[in-house]
Each structure stands twice: as structure tokens, then as C-alpha cells.
Design a protein around this motif. Structure first.
Motif, PDB file in Angstrom:
ATOM      1  N   ASP A  13       0.868  -1.170   0.000  1.00  0.00           N
ATOM      2  CA  ASP A  13       0.000   0.000   0.000  1.00  0.00           C
ATOM      3  C   ASP A  13       0.908   1.224   0.000  1.00  0.00           C
ATOM      4  OD1 ASP A  13      -2.370   1.631   0.480  1.00  0.00           O
ATOM      5  OD2 ASP A  13      -1.646   1.789   2.541  1.00  0.00           O
ATOM      6  N   ALA A  14       0.386   2.374  -0.421  1.00  0.00           N
ATOM      7  CA  ALA A  14       1.214   3.584  -0.476  1.00  0.00           C
ATOM      8  C   ALA A  14       0.965   4.507   0.714  1.00  0.00           C
ATOM      9  CB  ALA A  14       0.975   4.329  -1.788  1.00  0.00           C
ATOM     10  N   SER A 180      -4.174  -0.880   6.500  1.00  0.00           N
ATOM     11  CA  SER A 180      -5.624  -0.992   6.649  1.00  0.00           C
ATOM     12  C   SER A 180      -6.075  -2.458   6.644  1.00  0.00           C
ATOM     13  CB  SER A 180      -6.331  -0.243   5.516  1.00  0.00           C
ATOM     14  OG  SER A 180      -7.711  -0.534   5.507  1.00  0.00           O
ATOM     15  N   LEU A 181      -6.712  -2.861   7.723  1.00  0.00           N
ATOM     16  CA  LEU A 181      -7.279  -4.214   7.754  1.00  0.00           C
ATOM     17  C   LEU A 181      -8.357  -4.368   6.684  1.00  0.00           C
ATOM     18  CD1 LEU A 181      -7.636  -4.755  11.615  1.00  0.00           C
ATOM     19  CD2 LEU A 181      -5.990  -5.870  10.102  1.00  0.00           C
ATOM     20  N   LYS A 182      -9.161  -3.334   6.502  1.00  0.00           N
ATOM     21  CA  LYS A 182     -10.280  -3.405   5.566  1.00  0.00           C
ATOM     22  C   LYS A 182      -9.809  -3.466   4.116  1.00  0.00           C
ATOM     23  CE  LYS A 182     -14.569  -1.081   4.228  1.00  0.00           C
ATOM     24  NZ  LYS A 182     -15.490   0.042   4.495  1.00  0.00           N
ATOM     25  N   SER A 183      -8.802  -2.683   3.766  1.00  0.00           N
ATOM     26  CA  SER A 183      -8.384  -2.569   2.372  1.00  0.00           C
ATOM     27  C   SER A 183      -7.169  -3.407   2.003  1.00  0.00           C
ATOM     28  CB  SER A 183      -8.082  -1.108   2.035  1.00  0.00           C
ATOM     29  OG  SER A 183      -9.247  -0.320   2.105  1.00  0.00           O
ATOM     30  N   ASP A 184      -6.277  -3.656   2.949  1.00  0.00           N
ATOM     31  CA  ASP A 184      -5.010  -4.321   2.642  1.00  0.00           C
ATOM     32  C   ASP A 184      -4.912  -5.752   3.155  1.00  0.00           C
ATOM     33  OD1 ASP A 184      -4.065  -1.880   1.554  1.00  0.00           O
ATOM     34  OD2 ASP A 184      -3.560  -1.172   3.565  1.00  0.00           O
ATOM     35  N   HIS A 197      -0.072  -6.585   8.282  1.00  0.00           N
ATOM     36  CA  HIS A 197      -0.688  -5.344   8.747  1.00  0.00           C
ATOM     37  C   HIS A 197       0.320  -4.567   9.579  1.00  0.00           C
ATOM     38  CE1 HIS A 197      -3.660  -3.142  11.549  1.00  0.00           C
ATOM     39  NE2 HIS A 197      -3.644  -2.514  10.398  1.00  0.00           N
ATOM     40  N   ILE A 198       0.565  -3.318   9.181  1.00  0.00           N
ATOM     41  CA  ILE A 198       1.440  -2.425   9.941  1.00  0.00           C
ATOM     42  C   ILE A 198       0.611  -1.200  10.299  1.00  0.00           C
ATOM     43  CG2 ILE A 198       3.615  -1.158   9.984  1.00  0.00           C
ATOM     44  CD1 ILE A 198       4.574  -2.947   7.690  1.00  0.00           C
ATOM     45  N   PRO A 199       0.048  -1.146  11.496  1.00  0.00           N
ATOM     46  CA  PRO A 199      -0.853  -0.041  11.865  1.00  0.00           C
ATOM     47  C   PRO A 199      -0.165   1.314  11.789  1.00  0.00           C
ATOM     48  CG  PRO A 199      -0.982  -1.850  13.456  1.00  0.00           C
ATOM     49  CD  PRO A 199       0.205  -2.128  12.579  1.00  0.00           C
ATOM     50  N   PHE A 200      -0.927   2.314  11.347  1.00  0.00           N
ATOM     51  CA  PHE A 200      -0.477   3.709  11.361  1.00  0.00           C
ATOM     52  C   PHE A 200      -1.174   4.389  12.532  1.00  0.00           C
ATOM     53  CE2 PHE A 200      -0.533   8.146   9.594  1.00  0.00           C
ATOM     54  CZ  PHE A 200       0.841   8.317   9.540  1.00  0.00           C
ATOM     55  N   HIS A 201      -0.585   5.450  13.059  1.00  0.00           N
ATOM     56  CA  HIS A 201      -1.130   6.052  14.277  1.00  0.00           C
ATOM     57  C   HIS A 201      -2.490   6.717  14.066  1.00  0.00           C
ATOM     58  CE1 HIS A 201      -0.018  10.087  12.904  1.00  0.00           C
ATOM     59  NE2 HIS A 201       1.185   9.626  12.622  1.00  0.00           N
ATOM     60  N   THR A 202      -2.838   7.014  12.811  1.00  0.00           N
ATOM     61  CA  THR A 202      -4.131   7.619  12.504  1.00  0.00           C
ATOM     62  C   THR A 202      -4.828   6.784  11.445  1.00  0.00           C
ATOM     63  OG1 THR A 202      -3.249   9.826  12.947  1.00  0.00           O
ATOM     64  CG2 THR A 202      -5.321   9.709  11.727  1.00  0.00           C
ATOM     65  N   THR A 203      -6.094   6.434  11.679  1.00  0.00           N
ATOM     66  CA  THR A 203      -6.852   5.624  10.729  1.00  0.00           C
ATOM     67  C   THR A 203      -8.172   6.301  10.409  1.00  0.00           C
ATOM     68  OG1 THR A 203      -5.888   3.584  11.618  1.00  0.00           O
ATOM     69  CG2 THR A 203      -7.866   3.354  10.263  1.00  0.00           C
ATOM     70  N   LEU A 208     -11.853   1.430   9.507  1.00  0.00           N
ATOM     71  CA  LEU A 208     -11.821   0.715  10.778  1.00  0.00           C
ATOM     72  C   LEU A 208     -12.532  -0.632  10.682  1.00  0.00           C
ATOM     73  CD1 LEU A 208     -12.509   3.647  13.273  1.00  0.00           C
ATOM     74  CD2 LEU A 208     -10.329   2.497  12.831  1.00  0.00           C
ATOM     75  N   VAL A 209     -11.939  -1.629  11.307  1.00  0.00           N
ATOM     76  CA  VAL A 209     -12.514  -2.973  11.385  1.00  0.00           C
ATOM     77  C   VAL A 209     -12.504  -3.387  12.853  1.00  0.00           C
ATOM     78  CG1 VAL A 209     -12.175  -5.410  10.799  1.00  0.00           C
ATOM     79  CG2 VAL A 209     -11.792  -3.645   9.073  1.00  0.00           C
ATOM     80  N   THR A 210     -13.636  -3.822  13.350  1.00  0.00           N
ATOM     81  CA  THR A 210     -13.731  -4.173  14.768  1.00  0.00           C
ATOM     82  C   THR A 210     -13.479  -5.662  15.019  1.00  0.00           C
ATOM     83  OG1 THR A 210     -16.127  -4.438  14.524  1.00  0.00           O
ATOM     84  CG2 THR A 210     -15.323  -2.299  15.287  1.00  0.00           C
TER      85      THR A 210
END
Length: 232
Positions: A13-14, A180-184, A197-203, A208-210
Motif C-alpha cells: 500500500d502507499a 488498513s485491515l479493511k483494504s489491505d 498489517h502495519i498499523p499507522f497512528h491515525t486511521t 476501521l474494522v472491529t
């Protein structure tokens, strides 16, 4: 059964995986709320904007241009169509400012690409405005590492299946890396591929995926710098 060591393609992802992006949108939202504060309180501005963005997504897609059109529409709705031409122009200037933001690579990105190049076919699989993403890729200095660039209108299972078919590989030979869990993550797992998955500090709220992701083809890292240890 294909194992992780048999991966042939690593897709990245970019936005917010290779470089910072979502931070600029949150900053623009705050500026927008200040601009139209005489028409609605901040909380209502954010709520209305989110609803308008969701409704407009099938028409405008993702990216700054669609975002600004949603800002203008939200401003009209909240002001009772009293927003002035000057205020509208301020929103257009906000868009131009976002489109001219510098590309800030996230820590470790180029070093990781250098390590992986030659071991895997590296590609970019992202979504958003084509012209803006091309600008950021060119400005980033990272184009030399990638075999293929794919800018998708949306990142769903069908889109990834089409991409994998174009690459002429099996789904289980593809690893997708993104924030992004939803997109990636989820759509790639649905295809039979692997995901990191490498979380970014702002989503963004829309991403969002619960639900917890449970799969032996899924990995979560804290930094892209951890990726070589996983795949080399």
C-alpha cells in the motif's frame, strides 16, 4: 501447500504505509471546522462530513479531490446554502495545499525496499486519485524499486483478483503489506493471499474494522523495518 518462503510478489500500500498521508486529511478537517464554525459546532461538522463522504464515495472514489468536493457539499448543507464564494475559494485553496504537501517517507521504508529488491517482485497496490498518487510516487524517489504500480478505484476482493491475474501468479504467491485491515488485509486473505498489517497512528473511520483477524496467512508488525526478518 505454498508457504511464506514461496512468496514471489510483495505488494505495498502507499498512503500511510510508504509515506504519511492521513495526518494531512485530519489537519484539513480541523481547518474546515474552523472555517465554518459560525454555521455548526465542530462535532456536528465531523459527523456530517463523514456521512457526506460515505454517500459520495461511489461517485467520487478516494483521494483529495473527492474529499474537497465533500467538504464543499458539507459546508453548503450545514450553512443552509449560505456559504460564500470567498469561503468556497478557501476550501479550494485547502485542496491545492494538500495536493502540494511534501512526500514524507515513513521510517525504514527505503532501506526495506533495498533489502527486498532482487529477492521479490515488488509492486505498489494503492487507491486514490491517479494523478496525485503518480505525483507522490515520482516525488518519493521510490519508483526504481517497483516492477508495477496499480492505482485501484477500490481495494476489494474482485480488484485484488484482477491484479493477481495480471501479475500471472497464484494468490498464495502474493503478500500484501499495508496499514488498513479493511483494504489491505481482509480482501487479500479472501483471495487466498498473505497479508502483513502495519498499523499507522491515525486511521480513517471508513477503514476501521472491529472484528479480530484470524488466519495463518496474516501477520501484524509494529514497523515496516520488521518485514525483512519475516520474508528473507
Amino acid at each position: 501447500m505454498t508457504k511464506l518462503k514461496d512468496i514471489k510478489v510483495i505488494a505495498f500500500d502507499a498512503d500511510d504505509t510508504l509515506w504519511e498521508n492521513e495526518t494531512f486529511f485530519r489537519e484539513a478537517e480541523r481547518q474546515f471546522a474552523k472555517l465554518i464554525h459560525v454555521y455548526a459546532p465542530e462535532e456536528e461538522v465531523y459527523r456530517m462530513l463523514y456521512d457526506v463522504e460515505l454517500a459520495n464515495m461511489p461517485v467520487y472514489g478516494y483521494g483529495i479531490k473527492g474529499f474537497i468536493l465533500s467538504l464543499i457539499e458539507t459546508a453548503h448543507l450545514l450553512s443552509g446554502y449560505k456559504i460564500t464564494a470567498r469561503e468556497t475559494n478557501e476550501l479550494l485553496e485547502l485542496a491545492k495545499d494538500m495536493l502540494n504537501k511534501p512526500v514524507v517517507l515513513l521510517d525504514g521504508v527505503e532501506d526495506v525496499l533495498k533489502q527486498l529488491q532482487g529477492h521479490y517482485k515488488l509492486i505498489v497496490a494503492t487507491k486514490g486519485d491517479l494523478l496525485d498518487q503518480e505525483r507522490k510516487l515520482k516525488t518519493s524517489g521510490l519508483l526504481k524499486y517497483f516492477h508495477h504500480i496499480e492505482v485501484m478505484s477500490d481495494k476489494n476482493t474482485a480488484a485484488y483478483q484482477s491484479l493477481i491475474g495480471h501479475l500471472d501468479v497464484e494468490p498464495a504467491e502474493v503478500l500484501m503489506v499495508g496499514n488498513s485491515l479493511k483494504s489491505d488485509v481482509l480482501p487479500v486473505l479472501d483471495c487466498g493471499g498473505w497479508s502483513v498489517h502495519i498499523p499507522f497512528h491515525t486511521t480513517w473511520h471508513h477503514e476501521l474494522v472491529t472484528d479480530e483477524v484470524v488466519s495463518d496467512r496474516f501477520f501484524e508488525l509494529t514497523s515496516i523495518s520488521e518485514l525483512p526478518a519475516l520474508v528473507l
